[in-house]
Design a protein around this motif. Structure first.
Motif, PDB file in Angstrom:
ATOM      1  N   VAL B 199     -28.695 -39.191 -16.848  1.00  0.00           N
ATOM      2  CA  VAL B 199     -27.896 -38.626 -17.935  1.00  0.00           C
ATOM      3  C   VAL B 199     -28.646 -37.436 -18.526  1.00  0.00           C
ATOM      4  CG1 VAL B 199     -27.004 -39.095 -20.246  1.00  0.00           C
ATOM      5  CG2 VAL B 199     -26.776 -40.798 -18.471  1.00  0.00           C
ATOM      6  N   GLU B 336     -20.604 -33.966 -18.662  1.00  0.00           N
ATOM      7  CA  GLU B 336     -21.057 -35.304 -19.040  1.00  0.00           C
ATOM      8  C   GLU B 336     -19.896 -36.118 -19.625  1.00  0.00           C
ATOM      9  OE1 GLU B 336     -23.717 -36.995 -18.727  1.00  0.00           O
ATOM     10  OE2 GLU B 336     -25.175 -35.514 -17.996  1.00  0.00           O
ATOM     11  N   ASN B 340     -21.909 -40.269 -23.531  1.00  0.00           N
ATOM     12  CA  ASN B 340     -23.318 -39.900 -23.369  1.00  0.00           C
ATOM     13  C   ASN B 340     -23.752 -38.788 -24.315  1.00  0.00           C
ATOM     14  OD1 ASN B 340     -23.663 -41.763 -21.365  1.00  0.00           O
ATOM     15  ND2 ASN B 340     -23.171 -40.339 -19.722  1.00  0.00           N
TER      16      ASN B 340
END
Lengths: 276, 383
Positions: B199, B336, B340
């Motif tokens: 991430v 993303e 996140n």
């Protein structure tokens, strides 16, 4: 007798939230709020001023928390037999779902992007946990041969262990406990579904939520351990289990948690079919 | 869920200081992010202009509440650079002890925030409990928990006694043990690993292209730490820059946890080198001069440029680490998932009140304004 039970069960449902907070605090090494803190919160919310954006002002937005609260109380009335008729699993699940769906509709009608994302997340969760709920119930009906929930008196954990465990996992999503609490994630979408509510509407919303959680504890205790006085012991056990899980796990990302929940829903269909 | 415009901030539980991120999303995926700041601009640079050097050192501390000592020490180093003063080793090491304690406190606080954003409030509480011990150390040594104000030009206001040293060492040993325990839990927890890995990926190329600094850069494999230049006696201490090649949020977490342990090692060495009490302060005078300094603040390289005339500051320019780290954030948010975003924003450890400077460029001329001047000229406010 029934009405006394309901009048006891409703405050207990709110009290359970207080105990949960206290347990969480103890796990985190804090002293924590007093057990009756949820009552203080509710009283304070009730006396608070109500403000909302002009886009949010519509009938559905105002009515949703109140209707949801009414349905929840109705659900308690029939669970403890006050209304004087036998009812089956289907009615129970129908009412339980309706109360949740109305809250979602209310949050979607507020036209806030935060509420919108939260509502969509809750819908996807609802699809998953309702399937688990229904198939666990079907499995228990077929095992015990009793369609009426009011006459149901079996320990589901022993007659259908796999389904019962899956129901406990669905409980994470219903009670919004980590790792399955994406719709209530404060850091991501600022608790989203309640984002636009304030004052008495938020009071109704929160109260409906407490009643919903309490109803899950009561129902899970009845389904898993049978309808008798001893199963009351298991309510604190369930509370402890969920508080422990909440304290020891972080949140899954939304996509991951939904895929896990849908997989568990699939498992519940299989276990329901196999009768385990 | 098409073309969703999703507001994060200025008031939002996911961002701890007021910033406004306008996120455009397709479904659950971010397509673009826009940033708007200016909510906590206080005109600190303008405030320091015209102040006497010793007063400005206290004003500099007020720029940030977390890395306040880094600002103070950086300005002190710049002033000492103009005066060509080289403080004694004991003074330098006393400063380093406070600086490294601040790094520990900042990283522990950051870890708490990160886990709160990940929905893991238990670790949030645990890390903050350890942070509280560092704040108690500060209170005992400097008399203040946040703004320490220990520096004079060429010396310090405080002396770390032998009993203080014992107490610091004992407390830090306790913190080290706890942090190592939590670290073991962290690397064994599959949900955290799954949540943080992959991430907010900042590749090494991107990290250097966008000039990221500090732990954010080091987690992307750039082996750079301003302390390696050896300022303020760091050349006398043995330590290494913690790096990782994983480039994601998980790597940034691990780098910061290891930096806590490394800082504790540095403090243990520095305490041994404090042998003499700090000398008394002698008044100094700068007729005219320009200087700069850079220090490794908890978030990365902090830079001060100053220009002094008749012992008063003519011009101050502060470049904080968040100013370097922020641009890459908007880039990596693209593609993303919505869930996140708080993790990625937290992972670069933004300190907004540090970062907020205002530079108006009009007709090719730049103009620095104080908050009051800005409000008066451009927002129609009177005094």
């Amino acid at each position: 007798m029934g009405i006394k039970l309901v009048l006891t069960a409703l405050p207990v449902a709110v009290l359970l939230e207080g105990v949960r907070r206290k347990l969480m605090a103890r796990f985190q090494g804090r002293k924590g709020p007093p057990v009756i803190q949820p009552f203080y919160d509710l009283i304070k919310l009730f006396n608070k001023e109500r403000t909302e954006a002009s886009e949010s002002r519509n009938l559905i937005f105002y009515a949703a928390p109140v209707i949801s609260l009414a349905i929840m109380i109705f659900n308690y009335l029939i669970l403890f037999g006050v209304l004087g008729f036998n009812y089956d699993f289907v009615l129970f699940i129908y009412l339980f779902t309706t109360a949740g769906v109305i809250l979602i509709i209310g949050s979607l009608s507020s036209k806030s992007p935060l509420s919108f994302v939260g509502g969509v997340r809750e819908i996807l969760y609802l699809i998953a946990y309702e399937v688990i709920f229904i198939f666990t119930a079907l499995n228990l009906i077929s095992k015990s041969g009793e369609l009426m929930l009011s006459n149901y008196n079996n320990a589901g954990l022993f007659i259908a262990p796999v389904s019962s465990v899956l129901l406990l996992i669905a409980g994470f999503a219903i009670l919004k406990v980590t790792p399955f609490d994406s719709p209530a994630a404060s850091a991501e979408i600022s608790s989203s579904m309640t984002a636009e509510y304030s004052g008495k509407l938020l009071f109704a919303y929160e109260l409906a939520d407490f009643f919903k959680n309490g109803l899950f504890y009561f129902t899970a205790a009845i389904l898993l351990f049978g309808r008798n006085t001893y199963s009351l012991i298991f309510i604190p056990a369930l509370l402890l289990f969920y508080a422990l899980m909440n304290a020891t796990t972080p949140r899954y990302s939304f996509i991951r948690s939904t895929s896990h929940l849908l997989f568990i829903a699939l498992l519940s269909i299989i276990s329901g079919g196999l009768g385990v | 869920m098409h073309n969703l415009k999703f507001p994060i901030g200025p008031q939002h539980p996911g961002v701890k200081e007021p910033i406004y991120l306008k996120v455009f999303a397709e479904g659950d995926t971010v397509t673009k992010a826009e940033f708007r700041g200016g909510y906590v601009h206080r005109g600190m640079e303008k405030l320091m202009e015209g102040q006497e050097t010793i007063t400005a050192m206290h004003s500099a501390e007020k720029i940030c509440g977390i890395c306040s000592y880094a600002h103070n020490s950086c300005l002190t180093n710049a002033i000492e650079g103009i005066l060509r003063i080289n403080p004694s080793l004991s003074v330098k090491m006393t400063r380093n002890v406070i600086g490294e304690l601040e790094r520990i406190h900042s990283h522990l606080m950051w870890l708490g925030f990160l886990f709160h954003d990940a929905g893991f409030d238990t670790l949030f509480m645990y890390y903050w409990r350890e942070r509280e011990k560092v704040l108690e150390l500060f209170e005992k040594i400097t008399g203040q928990r946040v703004h320490h104000a220990i520096n004079f030009i060429g010396t310090t206001k405080i002396n770390i006694s032998e009993s203080d040293k014992l107490w610091i060492n004992k407390t830090l040993r306790g913190i080290k043990e706890k942090v190592n325990d939590y670290y073991k839990d962290l690397i064994n927890n599959s949900v955290i690993k799954e949540r943080f890995s992959g991430v907010g990926f900042i590749s090494k190329d991107y990290a250097s292209l966008y000039n990221t600094v500090g732990p954010t850069a080091r987690a992307s494999g750039i082996q750079w730490d301003t302390r390696l230049t050896g300022y303020s006696g760091f050349n006398e201490l043995s330590f290494e820059a913690i790096t990782s090649r994983d480039c994601d949020v998980y790597a940034r977490t691990i780098v910061r946890i290891k930096e806590i342990t490394e800082s504790i090692n540095i403090i243990e060495q520095a305490l041994e080198k404090i042998t003499k009490p700090a000398p008394a302060w002698k008044e100094t005078w700068i007729k005219r001069g320009e200087g700069y300094a850079r220090v490794e603040a908890p978030r990365g390289e902090l830079f001060y440029y100053i220009s002094v005339k008749k012992n008063h500051l003519l011009r101050v320019k502060v470049k904080t680490p968040t100013f370097n780290n922020f641009p890459v954030l908007l880039k990596i948010l693209e593609g993303e998932k919505l869930s996140n975003i708080p993790l990625i924003v937290a992972s670069i450890d933004p300190c907004i009140s540090c970062m907020e400077r205002l530079l108006l460029v009009k007709d090719g001329r730049s103009n620095i304004l104080s908050k009051h001047e800005f409000l008066r000229r451009y927002c129609g406010h009177g005094h």
